[in-house]
Every structure is written in structure tokens, then in C-alpha cells.
Design an enzyme around this catalytic site. Structure first.
Site, PDB file in Angstrom:
ATOM      1  CE1 TYR A 161      -2.364   3.248   2.756  1.00  0.00           C
ATOM      2  CE2 TYR A 161      -3.595   2.662   0.747  1.00  0.00           C
ATOM      3  CZ  TYR A 161      -3.310   3.471   1.932  1.00  0.00           C
ATOM      4  OH  TYR A 161      -3.978   4.721   1.938  1.00  0.00           O
ATOM      5  CG  ASP A 256       6.022   3.747   0.465  1.00  0.00           C
ATOM      6  OD1 ASP A 256       4.731   3.385  -0.027  1.00  0.00           O
ATOM      7  OD2 ASP A 256       6.243   4.187   1.344  1.00  0.00           O
ATOM      8  CE  LYS A 284       2.944   5.075   7.805  1.00  0.00           C
ATOM      9  NZ  LYS A 284       1.598   4.918   8.377  1.00  0.00           N
TER      10      LYS A 284
HETATM   11  P1  KE4 Z   1      -0.682   8.354   4.385  1.00  0.00           P
HETATM   12  O1  KE4 Z   1      -1.066   8.938   2.975  1.00  0.00           O
HETATM   13  O2  KE4 Z   1      -1.657   7.618   5.100  1.00  0.00           O
HETATM   14  O3  KE4 Z   1       0.137   9.319   5.325  1.00  0.00           O
HETATM   15  O4  KE4 Z   1       0.381   7.366   4.053  1.00  0.00           O
HETATM   16  C1  KE4 Z   1       0.164   6.429   2.832  1.00  0.00           C
HETATM   17  C2  KE4 Z   1       1.181   5.094   2.847  1.00  0.00           C
HETATM   18  C3  KE4 Z   1       2.036   5.214   2.153  1.00  0.00           C
HETATM   19  N1  KE4 Z   1       3.261   4.331   2.213  1.00  0.00           N
HETATM   20  C4  KE4 Z   1       3.167   3.400   3.204  1.00  0.00           C
HETATM   21  C5  KE4 Z   1       4.021   2.180   3.238  1.00  0.00           C
HETATM   22  C6  KE4 Z   1       2.078   3.250   4.150  1.00  0.00           C
HETATM   23  O5  KE4 Z   1       2.095   2.427   5.296  1.00  0.00           O
HETATM   24  C7  KE4 Z   1       1.411   4.380   3.957  1.00  0.00           C
HETATM   25  C8  KE4 Z   1       0.214   4.465   5.075  1.00  0.00           C
HETATM   26  N2  KE4 Z   1       0.139   3.505   6.165  1.00  0.00           N
HETATM   27  C9  KE4 Z   1      -1.189   3.168   6.772  1.00  0.00           C
HETATM   28  C10 KE4 Z   1      -1.098   1.939   7.645  1.00  0.00           C
HETATM   29  N3  KE4 Z   1      -1.456   0.786   6.947  1.00  0.00           N
HETATM   30  C11 KE4 Z   1      -1.634   4.359   7.475  1.00  0.00           C
HETATM   31  C12 KE4 Z   1      -3.113   4.077   8.369  1.00  0.00           C
HETATM   32  C13 KE4 Z   1      -4.504   4.494   7.788  1.00  0.00           C
HETATM   33  O6  KE4 Z   1      -4.391   4.317   6.592  1.00  0.00           O
HETATM   34  O7  KE4 Z   1      -5.102   5.030   8.438  1.00  0.00           O
END
Ligand code: KE4
Length: 445
Positions: A161, A256, A284
């Protein structure tokens, strides 16, 4: 019994023990005015049943809900809080910064400071651009790679993801997997056509795809450790093959590291596995709990980015002084000697305890860890990709989640998410967690 009713019945049993009345009331109100009652899907507890816990505050390794319950927290805002909640030095720095205002929409020295800290730790990056989320970081990195190569297609891996940009919601692995809807409605077919999806850890499939399509492939984006179907490690040699094949065909390799950055190791998965990507996405941890994403890489690619180059990307709050302050303070603390040794010592203590607890309770689990991110799968199959992750028994996981919650341990409300540990998790916290896990494993047997 329908999926939902089973989980609701299950959660009801857990609810009674912790009397989360205010959380229920708030969830009812939220559900009227916010889609699903939450601002991000996984928080809704739909994968484990019952209503989500509304949190009032956090401190160190703990979170406190609106009903006054306390939990040892292994979600840590999905990774950012590697120092723990409300780390005093971060809070003090934010208070001072806020007195100067919250945003200027103009460059500040803080953006230089955070950029310098990141570039020092990630030498594969010559330049870096701050954005406001991981989604923005990956979306922008892909656009820069397409602008740089003049090619349109991208390669991603099933179960990975990278945020919710249209072209990446093609077999996404985070919320979408939990909801069993790997492709999202609303993504035009024309977008999905440009995304080649391959099973993770499958070097042969990757070789076939690249040999066939390399002329039209701009980039390959990968989670070097997959944190969005739980925690899946690269097989020995897999990342080296990814690097070799992309290099040979001038395909931009994007790591990523939004989740793995400063988490798997100080220098991220690229340092841990010794792979030099062309671009890296971060998020993060580098925001210390405030909204930050970043993308960077080789100067010839990053010089394509506006206003230096023609690839457009912008953001009202990019490089926001409060977010920069939280990030700078966090990274400076992480740079101190011994921090990662302490994190490693605690994470391996937790790992040993959880593995031992499930063995003693007679429950088959597979446990994987990379630095301070980890996952226990309720399966007796080695988990190496999306398909094997899906062999996990999600109903058993839901029971385990409820059993841990009522014992004051808050783990990710989905089998397909990683858990995180912070500097604030004490040996006592870990002991309590392992004991709760042993009792919970026995309870769900
Ligand atoms: P954000 O747009 O949520 O800040 O980041 C997206 C993203 C991109 N790349 C990786 C490897 C990620 O894990 C994420 C976001 N992770 C999720 C956890 N599975 C955020 C939690 C959520 O979607 O509420």
C-alpha cells in the site's frame, strides 16, 4: 452467521469488560457526519467488530480512552510515534514554535534543517521535497519518475500500500485488503491499465514483466518490508534482483519507506538491506506525529520537480513549521547513540515473548519482525506475500484483538496491519503484554 454479526457479538463480550459507553456515544454521533464515523477506514474496527475506541490522550507507551481506560499502545498512530506519545522534548519544541505562528506559506530555515537531517541519513537522496502525507510523497515521486523517463507504466506489488492515489489503488494492501475490495471504485480503468501488479517476493514474475514491458515502465515502487498486509520480509536476494532488473532497464526504483524509514533501522530498509534506490518516500516518523511526507532521490530526477523543473507538484502546508519542528526534534533524538540498540532490545524481548506465549498456549501463529515493526499471523503457513498472508484466520485474529483489548493492550484492529513499538515501551509494558497475549491465546483456543 454473517461476518459483521459474528464480530459484533464477539466485540460485545469484550465491550462489557471495559465499559466503553462514551466511545459508543461518540461513534454514533461521528457516524452521522463522518463517513463510517472515522477519518481513515482502518480505525473503524470493521475488521475486528464492535465500535472503535475514542482516544482522549496519549503519554509514553499508553493511550487513554474517553471512558478512562488505559491501554499499552502498539499502533502508535500507525508508526510515527517511535518516541512514544507526547514526548516532552517534542511537545516543548512545538509549544515554542506555535508561539511564532503556525504557517507562513514561505520558506523557513526549519525546512532546510529537516532536509539536511534526512539527506544525512539517506545518502541515496541528493535532494528532498517535503509534502503533507505519504500519499502525496508516493504520488509525486511517481510523477517525477514518469517525467524523468518519459514512460507511463508503473510496477507495484500485490499487498503493498502506497497511499490512496488513483493509480496505486490497484490491489492495494492496506484497508482495501481488510475490506476484501482490492480495487477501489472510482479509479478509472485507464489509470489501472498503467499499473502492473506483481506478487511480492516473486522474482520470476518480475523478470517476465520487465522483459516484456520495460520500454514503457517509468518506475517500480515497493515497500522494502511490507507493512500493509501485516509484516512481510523480502526473501534473501529479492531486493537485489529488483535493483538489478530496474537498473538494467533504466526503470526508476522507488523505495516507499513511509513506514520502514527510521523504523526498520535508522537509515531505513535501504541501510538494513544495503540497497541504493533511485528515489525514496518517507513519512510518519519524520513528522513526529504531525502531517509530513517527503520524497527525494538522485539529483537528475529531483531537478525535474517544479519550480526547478517542469514536473508540477505543490502544497499549501508543505514544510509547515510545526511539522518540521516535530520532525527535527524527533530525528535529533533518534540520532543519539544507543537509541536503536535499546529499540532492538525491547523489540526482540517482545518478539520472544509473543512467540513463546502462542506456543505455550498451543496456538499456531507465524511471527515476523523488522526492527520495531512486527506482526503475528494466525496461520501455520509461511507468510511471504499477499496470498499467503490471506491464509490467516481473521476470525481468530478478531477474537485475539478483543481479548487483548479487554486486558488493556491496544493492537492494530486488523490482521493485515503491522504493530509498532516505541522507545517508551518499558520491560514492564512488554511483560504485561506477553502475559495478556498468553491469556488471550488460551481464551480464543
Ligand atoms: P498516508 O497518506 O496515510 O500518510 O501514507 C500512505 C502510506 C504510504 N506508504 C506506506 C508504506 C504506508 O504504510 C502508508 C500509510 N500506512 C497506513 C497503515 N497501514 C496508514 C494508516 C491509515 O491508512 O489509516
Amino acid at each position: 452467521m454473517t461476518h459483521k454479526s459474528f464480530y459484533d457479538r464477539l466485540a460485545a463480550s469484550a465491550e462489557a469488560l471495559v465499559e466503553r459507553k462514551k466511545s459508543h456515544q461518540l461513534f454514533e454521533i461521528a457516524s452521522e457526519i463522518i463517513p463510517g464515523g472515522v477519518n481513515s477506514p482502518v480505525r473503524a474496527f470493521q475488521a475486528v467488530g464492535g465500535n472503535p475506541v475514542f482516544i482522549e490522550r496519549g503519554r509514553g507507551s499508553k493511550i487513554y480512552d474517553v471512558d478512562g481506560n488505559v491501554y499499552i499502545d502498539y499502533v502508535l498512530s500507525w508508526g510515527p510515534l517511535i518516541l512514544g506519545h507526547a514526548y516532552p522534548k517534542v511537545i516543548d519544541a512545538l509549544k515554542k514554535a506555535a508561539e511564532n505562528g503556525t504557517s507562513y506559506g514561505a520558506p523557513t530555515a526549519l525546512e532546510i534543517e529537516l532536509a539536511q537531517l534526512v539527506l544525512k541519513v539517506y545518502p541515496s537522496m541528493d535532494k528532498v521535497r517535503m509534502v503533507n502525507s505519504g500519499t502525496e510523497a508516493t504520488m509525486s515521486a511517481i510523477r517525477a519518475a514518469r517525467g524523468f523517463t518519459g514512460r507511463d507504466k508503473i510496477i507495484k506489488f500485490e499487498g503493498c500500500y502506497h497511499g490512496h492515489a488513483d493509480g496505486l489503488l490497484v490491489k492495494a494492501g492496506s484497508g482495501a485488503t481488510t475490506f476484501g475490495v482490492p480495487d477501489s471504485p472510482g479509479v478509472p480503468k485507464s489509470y489501472a491499465r498503467n499499473t502492473i501488479t506483481i506478487p511480492y517476493n516473486d522474482s520470476a514474475a518480475l523478470k517476465t514483466a520487465i522483459t516484456k514491458e520495460w520500454k514503457s515502465i517509468a518506475c517500480l515502487i515497493i515497500e522494502p518490508v511490507v507493512g500493509n498486509i501485516g509484516c512481510v520480509l523480502p526473501k534473501p536476494g529479492f531486493l537485489e534482483t529488483v535493483r538489478k532488473l530496474t537498473e538494467r532497464h533504466n526503470i526508476v526504483l522507488i523505495f516507499d519507506e513511509v513506514m520502514t524509514g527510521f523504523r526498520v533501522a535508522y537509515g531505513g530498509a535501504q541501510a538494513h538491506y544495503g540497497i541504493r534506490p533511485d528515489m525514496t518516500c518517507l513519512g510518519k516518523v519524520i513528522g513526529g506525529g504531525l502531517p509530513v511526507g517527503a520524497y527525494g532521490g538522485r539529483k537528475e530526477i529531483m531537478s525535474m520537480v517544479s519550480p526547478e523543473g517542469p514536473v508540477y507538484q505543490a502544497g499549501t502546508l508543505s514544510g509547515n513549521p510545526l511539522a518540521m519542528t516535530a520532525g527535527i526534534t524527533t530525528l535529533k533524538i533518534l540520532s543519539k547513540d544507543g537509541i536503536y540498540d535499546k529499540l532492538e532490545q525491547r523489540a526482540s524481548l517482545l518478539a520472544k515473548g509473543l512467540i513463546e506465549a502462542s506456543r505455550k498456549a498451543g496456538i499456531k501463529t507465524r511471527f515476523y519482525r523488522a526492527g520495531t515493526m512486527f506482526c503475528s499471523y494466525f496461520t501455520d503457513t509461511d507468510v511471504v506475500d499477499y496470498k499467503t498472508a490471506k491464509t490467516a484466520d481473521t476470525e481468530k485474529f478478531a477474537r485475539f484483538f478483543a481479548a487483548m483489548l479487554k486486558r488493556g493492550v491496544y493492537i492494530a484492529p486488523s490482521q493485515f496491519e503491522a504493530g509498532f513499538l516505541s522507545l517508551a515501551h518499558s520491560e514492564k509494558d512488554i511483560e504485561q503484554t506477553v502475559r495478556a497475549a498468553y491469556e488471550s491465546f488460551k481464551e480464543i483456543k
